[in-house]
Design an enzyme around this catalytic site. Structure first.
Site, PDB file in Angstrom:
ATOM      1  N   CYS A  11       2.909  -3.386   3.975  1.00  0.00           N
ATOM      2  CA  CYS A  11       2.111  -2.216   4.371  1.00  0.00           C
ATOM      3  C   CYS A  11       2.885  -1.513   5.488  1.00  0.00           C
ATOM      4  O   CYS A  11       4.089  -1.712   5.617  1.00  0.00           O
ATOM      5  CB  CYS A  11       0.683  -2.612   4.763  1.00  0.00           C
ATOM      6  SG  CYS A  11       0.523  -3.714   6.174  1.00  0.00           S
TER       7      CYS A  11
ATOM      8  N   HIS B  26       6.538 -31.211  10.032  1.00  0.00           N
ATOM      9  CA  HIS B  26       5.983 -29.881   9.742  1.00  0.00           C
ATOM     10  C   HIS B  26       4.967 -29.950   8.609  1.00  0.00           C
ATOM     11  O   HIS B  26       3.991 -29.211   8.579  1.00  0.00           O
ATOM     12  CB  HIS B  26       7.116 -28.911   9.399  1.00  0.00           C
ATOM     13  CG  HIS B  26       8.128 -28.818  10.494  1.00  0.00           C
ATOM     14  ND1 HIS B  26       7.824 -28.328  11.742  1.00  0.00           N
ATOM     15  CD2 HIS B  26       9.426 -29.200  10.543  1.00  0.00           C
ATOM     16  CE1 HIS B  26       8.885 -28.391  12.517  1.00  0.00           C
ATOM     17  NE2 HIS B  26       9.883 -28.923  11.812  1.00  0.00           N
TER      18      HIS B  26
ATOM     19  N   HIS C 261       9.643 -24.286   8.879  1.00  0.00           N
ATOM     20  CA  HIS C 261       8.553 -24.986   9.582  1.00  0.00           C
ATOM     21  C   HIS C 261       7.168 -24.733   8.996  1.00  0.00           C
ATOM     22  O   HIS C 261       6.274 -25.556   9.182  1.00  0.00           O
ATOM     23  CB  HIS C 261       8.531 -24.562  11.061  1.00  0.00           C
ATOM     24  CG  HIS C 261       9.662 -25.152  11.858  1.00  0.00           C
ATOM     25  ND1 HIS C 261       9.701 -25.133  13.236  1.00  0.00           N
ATOM     26  CD2 HIS C 261      10.796 -25.789  11.456  1.00  0.00           C
ATOM     27  CE1 HIS C 261      10.809 -25.727  13.655  1.00  0.00           C
ATOM     28  NE2 HIS C 261      11.504 -26.118  12.596  1.00  0.00           N
TER      29      HIS C 261
ATOM     30  N   ASP D 185       0.880  -1.166   0.000  1.00  0.00           N
ATOM     31  CA  ASP D 185       0.000   0.000   0.000  1.00  0.00           C
ATOM     32  C   ASP D 185       0.922   1.221   0.000  1.00  0.00           C
ATOM     33  O   ASP D 185       2.141   1.087  -0.206  1.00  0.00           O
ATOM     34  CB  ASP D 185      -1.008  -0.034   1.160  1.00  0.00           C
ATOM     35  CG  ASP D 185      -0.366   0.169   2.527  1.00  0.00           C
ATOM     36  OD1 ASP D 185       0.879   0.241   2.611  1.00  0.00           O
ATOM     37  OD2 ASP D 185      -1.109   0.249   3.518  1.00  0.00           O
TER      38      ASP D 185
ATOM     39  N   THR E 171       2.730  -1.666   8.953  1.00  0.00           N
ATOM     40  CA  THR E 171       3.208  -2.602   9.978  1.00  0.00           C
ATOM     41  C   THR E 171       3.367  -4.020   9.454  1.00  0.00           C
ATOM     42  O   THR E 171       4.075  -4.828  10.057  1.00  0.00           O
ATOM     43  CB  THR E 171       2.196  -2.673  11.132  1.00  0.00           C
ATOM     44  OG1 THR E 171       0.920  -3.080  10.581  1.00  0.00           O
ATOM     45  CG2 THR E 171       2.041  -1.332  11.838  1.00  0.00           C
TER      46      THR E 171
HETATM   47  C1  RB5 Z   1      -1.888   2.662   6.518  1.00  0.00           C
HETATM   48  O1  RB5 Z   1      -1.922   3.867   7.194  1.00  0.00           O
HETATM   49  C2  RB5 Z   1      -1.710   1.520   7.499  1.00  0.00           C
HETATM   50  O2  RB5 Z   1      -2.833   1.363   8.291  1.00  0.00           O
HETATM   51  C3  RB5 Z   1      -1.399   0.230   6.766  1.00  0.00           C
HETATM   52  O3  RB5 Z   1      -0.287   0.410   5.959  1.00  0.00           O
HETATM   53  C4  RB5 Z   1      -1.099  -0.993   7.606  1.00  0.00           C
HETATM   54  O4  RB5 Z   1      -0.099  -0.746   8.531  1.00  0.00           O
HETATM   55  C5  RB5 Z   1      -2.239  -1.704   8.159  1.00  0.00           C
HETATM   56  O5  RB5 Z   1      -2.134  -2.725   8.842  1.00  0.00           O
END
Ligand code: RB5
Length: 148
Positions: free
Chosen positions: A66, A134, A99, A9, A68
């Site tokens: 993304c 596994h 695994h 994203d 996180t």
């Molecule tokens: C975008 O702001 C953020 O929410 C997205 O990149 C992600 O971290 C969502 O889990």
């Protein structure tokens, strides 16, 4: 040649762009599903597209990035054929191959830097699945196993 599809994203865009040249070191046909700029987009749209392509066997593996990595991994693991692993550290990247036979790698572009991301990608691409017990464990929850 095995194939790999990458998507992100807006929050993962810069890390996606930074690791794309690095991916050419490996023997994978690689495609970028986007986005192609930093305009705000919704991570589920890109997670669903990449996950569907891997689930359908159009690509052997996928990489999703993304902010996180959490949202992308939540979406990707809704596909029974997908084994997505959120790896923002090297040990997880190695173990998710040994695994868990992870076929999608997820990273957080706001969590890790480019050099660690490269090492994570290298470990995830080059570490083989150990199989054996596994494999039996994966069979307990995976609808369809399509390991390389
Ligand atoms: C975008 O702001 C953020 O929410 C997205 O990149 C992600 O971290 C969502 O889990």
């Amino acid at each position: 040649m095995p194939s790999l599809i990458i998507g992100s994203d807006h929050a993962g865009f810069s890390l996606k762009e930074a690791i794309k040249p690095f991916l050419s070191e490996f023997n994978y046909e690689t495609n970028d599903l986007g986005p192609h700029n930093e305009e705000s987009v919704d991570y589920p749209d890109f997670a669903q597209k990449v996950s569907r392509l891997v689930a359908d066997g159009e690509y052997n593996r996928g990489i999703l990035i993304c902010g996180t990595g959490i949202g992308m991994s939540m979406v990707a693991n809704r596909y029974p054929e997908v084994r997505a692993a959120l790896c923002n550290d090297l040990f997880s990247a190695i173990m998710c191959r040994r695994h868990n036979d992870a076929n999608i790698l997820v990273m957080g572009g706001r969590v890790i830097g480019i050099e660690l991301a490269k090492e994570i990608v290298r470990a995830w691409i080059t570490t083989p699945f150990e199989g054996g017990r596994h494999s039996d464990r994966l069979d307990k929850f995976c609808n369809c196993r399509n390991s390389e």
